[in-house]
Design a protein around this motif. Structure first.
Motif, PDB file in Angstrom:
ATOM      1  N   ALA A  17       0.838  -1.208   0.000  1.00  0.00           N
ATOM      2  CA  ALA A  17       0.000   0.000   0.000  1.00  0.00           C
ATOM      3  C   ALA A  17       0.869   1.254   0.000  1.00  0.00           C
ATOM      4  O   ALA A  17       1.988   1.267   0.518  1.00  0.00           O
ATOM      5  CB  ALA A  17      -0.925  -0.005   1.215  1.00  0.00           C
ATOM      6  N   HIS A  18       0.352   2.308  -0.566  1.00  0.00           N
ATOM      7  CA  HIS A  18       1.065   3.581  -0.637  1.00  0.00           C
ATOM      8  C   HIS A  18       0.804   4.459   0.581  1.00  0.00           C
ATOM      9  O   HIS A  18       1.715   5.040   1.150  1.00  0.00           O
ATOM     10  CB  HIS A  18       0.647   4.328  -1.917  1.00  0.00           C
ATOM     11  CG  HIS A  18       1.364   5.613  -2.113  1.00  0.00           C
ATOM     12  ND1 HIS A  18       0.928   6.801  -1.594  1.00  0.00           N
ATOM     13  CD2 HIS A  18       2.517   5.888  -2.765  1.00  0.00           C
ATOM     14  CE1 HIS A  18       1.773   7.762  -1.920  1.00  0.00           C
ATOM     15  NE2 HIS A  18       2.745   7.225  -2.630  1.00  0.00           N
ATOM     16  N   THR A  19      -0.448   4.544   0.977  1.00  0.00           N
ATOM     17  CA  THR A  19      -0.853   5.421   2.081  1.00  0.00           C
ATOM     18  C   THR A  19      -1.746   4.626   3.025  1.00  0.00           C
ATOM     19  O   THR A  19      -2.533   3.797   2.582  1.00  0.00           O
ATOM     20  CB  THR A  19      -1.636   6.643   1.540  1.00  0.00           C
ATOM     21  OG1 THR A  19      -0.824   7.313   0.572  1.00  0.00           O
ATOM     22  CG2 THR A  19      -2.015   7.612   2.644  1.00  0.00           C
ATOM     23  N   GLY A  20      -1.613   4.877   4.298  1.00  0.00           N
ATOM     24  CA  GLY A  20      -2.456   4.231   5.285  1.00  0.00           C
ATOM     25  C   GLY A  20      -3.093   5.268   6.192  1.00  0.00           C
ATOM     26  O   GLY A  20      -2.770   6.460   6.120  1.00  0.00           O
ATOM     27  N   ILE A  21      -3.983   4.820   7.049  1.00  0.00           N
ATOM     28  CA  ILE A  21      -4.655   5.700   8.001  1.00  0.00           C
ATOM     29  C   ILE A  21      -4.195   5.310   9.401  1.00  0.00           C
ATOM     30  O   ILE A  21      -4.456   4.195   9.863  1.00  0.00           O
ATOM     31  CB  ILE A  21      -6.192   5.582   7.898  1.00  0.00           C
ATOM     32  CG1 ILE A  21      -6.668   5.851   6.468  1.00  0.00           C
ATOM     33  CG2 ILE A  21      -6.863   6.512   8.908  1.00  0.00           C
ATOM     34  CD1 ILE A  21      -6.388   7.249   5.946  1.00  0.00           C
TER      35      ILE A  21
END
Length: 154
Positions: A17-21
């Motif tokens: 994944a590129h971005t996470g929360i």
């Protein structure tokens, strides 16, 4: 077949994944969920942030945190991994350097060159603190593409 991912599949999904929360807790207990860049190191999730940032203060005050990555647009494509655990500030220089190298490898093509950043932004992002989420053993995951759908009516 289960829609749940195996631990190996879940970690591969997170790594890709590129971005996470990242969700941390405010002093009053309310959650704050923010998009972040991250890298995976030995089945932990690492972040960097300016030293004066609220994420650092929240991690020091209450280390409980969660992290989510997801993908898919159509219902049959939805997939996600959710990790819960403890967030801490990394002080080991070897680990900080290792995480920095992983960030450079993963995000070099996505960063704005320093000379294009406003001076105030450069000053804020010049120094970084490394945070590390050590998840508990339970991984919440799903991949709806594994659901066997009945054939569409003709």
């Amino acid at each position: 077949m289960s829609i749940r991912l195996t631990p190996d599949e879940a970690w591969a999904f997170v790594e890709g994944a590129h971005t996470g929360i990242l969700t941390t807790l405010r002093r009053d207990g309310f959650p704050v969920a923010l998009p972040v860049w991250f890298v995976v190191l030995e089945r932990t999730v690492c972040f960097t942030t300016p030293p004066g940032g609220k994420k650092v203060a929240r991690a020091r005050r209450d280390p409980r945190a969660s992290f989510l990555v997801e993908s898919g647009r159509a219902w049959t494509e939805l997939a996600a991994v959710h990790l819960s655990g403890r967030l801490s500030v990394v002080t080991d220089e070897r680990t900080v350097a290792l995480v920095g190298g992983l960030f450079d490898a993963k995000y070099a093509a996505h960063r704005l060159p320093d000379e294009r950043m406003p001076a105030a932004a450069r000053a804020v992002y010049r120094d970084r603190v490394t945070l590390r989420l050590v998840p508990d053993e339970r991984i919440l995951s799903w991949d709806n593409s594994r659901i066997r759908l009945p054939a569409a009516p003709a």
